[in-house]
Scaffold this active site. Sequence first.
Site, PDB file in Angstrom:
ATOM      1  N   SER A  25     -79.171-102.493  47.968  1.00 58.01           N
ATOM      2  CA  SER A  25     -79.515-102.275  49.370  1.00 58.01           C
ATOM      3  C   SER A  25     -78.256-102.076  50.193  1.00 58.01           C
ATOM      4  CB  SER A  25     -80.224-103.500  49.952  1.00 58.01           C
ATOM      5  OG  SER A  25     -81.386-103.774  49.266  1.00 58.01           O
ATOM      6  N   HIS A  56     -82.640 -97.608  49.920  1.00 56.82           N
ATOM      7  CA  HIS A  56     -82.296 -97.254  48.545  1.00 56.82           C
ATOM      8  C   HIS A  56     -82.446 -95.742  48.420  1.00 56.82           C
ATOM      9  CE1 HIS A  56     -82.243-101.342  46.770  1.00 56.82           C
ATOM     10  NE2 HIS A  56     -82.997-101.591  47.804  1.00 56.82           N
ATOM     11  N   HIS A  78     -87.382-101.248  41.713  1.00 57.18           N
ATOM     12  CA  HIS A  78     -87.559-102.696  41.551  1.00 57.18           C
ATOM     13  C   HIS A  78     -88.921-103.008  40.936  1.00 57.18           C
ATOM     14  CE1 HIS A  78     -84.733-102.162  44.922  1.00 57.18           C
ATOM     15  NE2 HIS A  78     -84.193-103.298  44.531  1.00 57.18           N
ATOM     16  N   TYR A  80     -90.902-105.184  42.060  1.00 55.50           N
ATOM     17  CA  TYR A  80     -91.893-105.425  43.122  1.00 55.50           C
ATOM     18  C   TYR A  80     -92.523-104.143  43.661  1.00 55.50           C
ATOM     19  CZ  TYR A  80     -88.007-104.464  46.369  1.00 55.50           C
ATOM     20  OH  TYR A  80     -86.960-103.888  47.027  1.00 55.50           O
ATOM     21  N   GLU A  81     -91.920-102.990  43.341  1.00 55.94           N
ATOM     22  CA  GLU A  81     -92.556-101.731  43.740  1.00 55.94           C
ATOM     23  C   GLU A  81     -93.712-101.385  42.804  1.00 55.94           C
ATOM     24  OE1 GLU A  81     -89.551 -98.510  44.888  1.00 55.94           O
ATOM     25  OE2 GLU A  81     -88.308-100.044  43.941  1.00 55.94           O
ATOM     26  N   ALA A 108     -78.102-107.127  46.989  1.00 58.77           N
ATOM     27  CA  ALA A 108     -78.167-108.011  48.160  1.00 58.77           C
ATOM     28  C   ALA A 108     -78.872-109.272  47.698  1.00 58.77           C
ATOM     29  CB  ALA A 108     -78.974-107.338  49.253  1.00 58.77           C
ATOM     30  N   MET A 206     -83.905-109.941  43.875  1.00 59.48           N
ATOM     31  CA  MET A 206     -85.080-109.293  43.269  1.00 59.48           C
ATOM     32  C   MET A 206     -84.689-108.123  42.367  1.00 59.48           C
ATOM     33  SD  MET A 206     -87.375-109.153  46.745  1.00 59.48           S
ATOM     34  CE  MET A 206     -87.337-110.501  47.938  1.00 59.48           C
ATOM     35  N   SER A 207     -83.474-108.146  41.837  1.00 64.11           N
ATOM     36  CA  SER A 207     -83.048-107.006  41.007  1.00 64.11           C
ATOM     37  C   SER A 207     -82.077-107.489  39.939  1.00 64.11           C
ATOM     38  CB  SER A 207     -82.374-105.944  41.896  1.00 64.11           C
ATOM     39  OG  SER A 207     -81.150-106.447  42.411  1.00 64.11           O
ATOM     40  N   ASN A 230     -77.958-112.895  53.672  1.00 59.60           N
ATOM     41  CA  ASN A 230     -78.582-113.933  54.512  1.00 59.60           C
ATOM     42  C   ASN A 230     -78.492-115.230  53.731  1.00 59.60           C
ATOM     43  OD1 ASN A 230     -80.763-112.265  52.872  1.00 59.60           O
ATOM     44  ND2 ASN A 230     -81.469-114.393  52.961  1.00 59.60           N
ATOM     45  N   HIS A 241     -85.852-107.807  56.381  1.00 60.55           N
ATOM     46  CA  HIS A 241     -85.165-106.775  55.598  1.00 60.55           C
ATOM     47  C   HIS A 241     -84.095-106.049  56.424  1.00 60.55           C
ATOM     48  CE1 HIS A 241     -84.495-103.998  52.365  1.00 60.55           C
ATOM     49  NE2 HIS A 241     -84.910-102.958  53.065  1.00 60.55           N
TER      50      HIS A 241
HETATM   51  N1  HPA Z   1     -84.184-113.683  48.658  1.00 62.07           N
HETATM   52  C1  HPA Z   1     -84.415-112.775  47.689  1.00 62.07           C
HETATM   53  N2  HPA Z   1     -83.869-111.582  47.672  1.00 62.07           N
HETATM   54  C2  HPA Z   1     -83.031-111.268  48.685  1.00 62.07           C
HETATM   55  C3  HPA Z   1     -82.739-112.165  49.715  1.00 62.07           C
HETATM   56  C4  HPA Z   1     -83.344-113.432  49.708  1.00 62.07           C
HETATM   57  O1  HPA Z   1     -83.133-114.287  50.584  1.00 62.07           O
HETATM   58  N3  HPA Z   1     -81.876-111.529  50.557  1.00 62.07           N
HETATM   59  C5  HPA Z   1     -81.650-110.301  50.010  1.00 62.07           C
HETATM   60  N4  HPA Z   1     -82.345-110.134  48.878  1.00 62.07           N
END
Ligand code: HPA
Length: 284
Positions: A25, A56, A78, A80-81, A108, A206-207, A230, A241
């Site tokens: 990301s 992306h 990903h 999740y897609e 990220a 998530m990757s 974050n 996001h």
């Molecule tokens: N959790 C999961 N995936 C993420 C996060 C998060 O806080 N920030 C960026 N990708």
Amino acid sequence: MIGQAVAYLKSRIHEWPRTAIVLGSAQAAFADSLSGGVAIDYNEIPGWPVPTVPGHGGKLITGRCGGAPVTVMSGRVHLYEGWSAREVTFGVRVLGALGLERLILTNAAGGINPAYHRGLLVLITDHINLTGTNPLCGPNDDTLGPRFPDLSRAYCPDLRARALASAERLGLPLGQGVYAALLGPSFETPAEIRYLRAIGADLAGMSTVPETIAANHMGIRVLAFSTVTNMAAGMQHELNHAEVLETGRSAAGGLIRLLEDLLPQLDPRPSDPRPSEPRPSGSG
Ligand code: HPA
């Protein structure tokens, strides 16, 4: 399908770099920093999955970083897609078939380790796969690798040592930590983050883990970096996001400087990624 993608990519570029970088990301700025790039849209490549997430892109780019030849996957798909773990790792396997030796993954992530802060770059030392899946599920392709590959050194210790040395040389803060991969796409709950901290995770994302497993299976060495976009759920205000993208973008400069220092040390081979020329038949 891998064979068709490999044949197509060989027809576009004769000699593929031995190092590839997958951009997560908001790290697309790295692709702009390459010199002499040739870009191929994912949707031109047979079987290549095309991302659906904002932030992306969707291009395979070859060029030079700090003078070293490199392939960049700008944009990734990903779990999740809705893609399977095999689909998520299609690109890594195609590049592996094109002679890839080193894979640098970026992502990220949410910071779980309280010593981290937003914008920090972290070197991944190990992972915890909580996605519930694995790209090696199903029949094993023995031509790619063994049925039960070892992951004790999933993130290559030698590449990690070089990355740490580069960061030190540049005066760039670089954390180290364990990445927990979750399916997503919802961010975690505060209770899940407490659980992840208790089991030894420093980062949540998530990757990256499917690609790391597929690369290790094929004997490709892996190096991976998270940008803490974050602090994880329960450790800061609510997550979104847009913040992930914004922090990722503003932190991309450090990652680019690090890669420009590191890459030339990894691949001293002088050759260029050369566009393919019509070749006499039988010449390979
Ligand atoms: N959790 C999961 N995936 C993420 C996060 C998060 O806080 N920030 C960026 N990708």
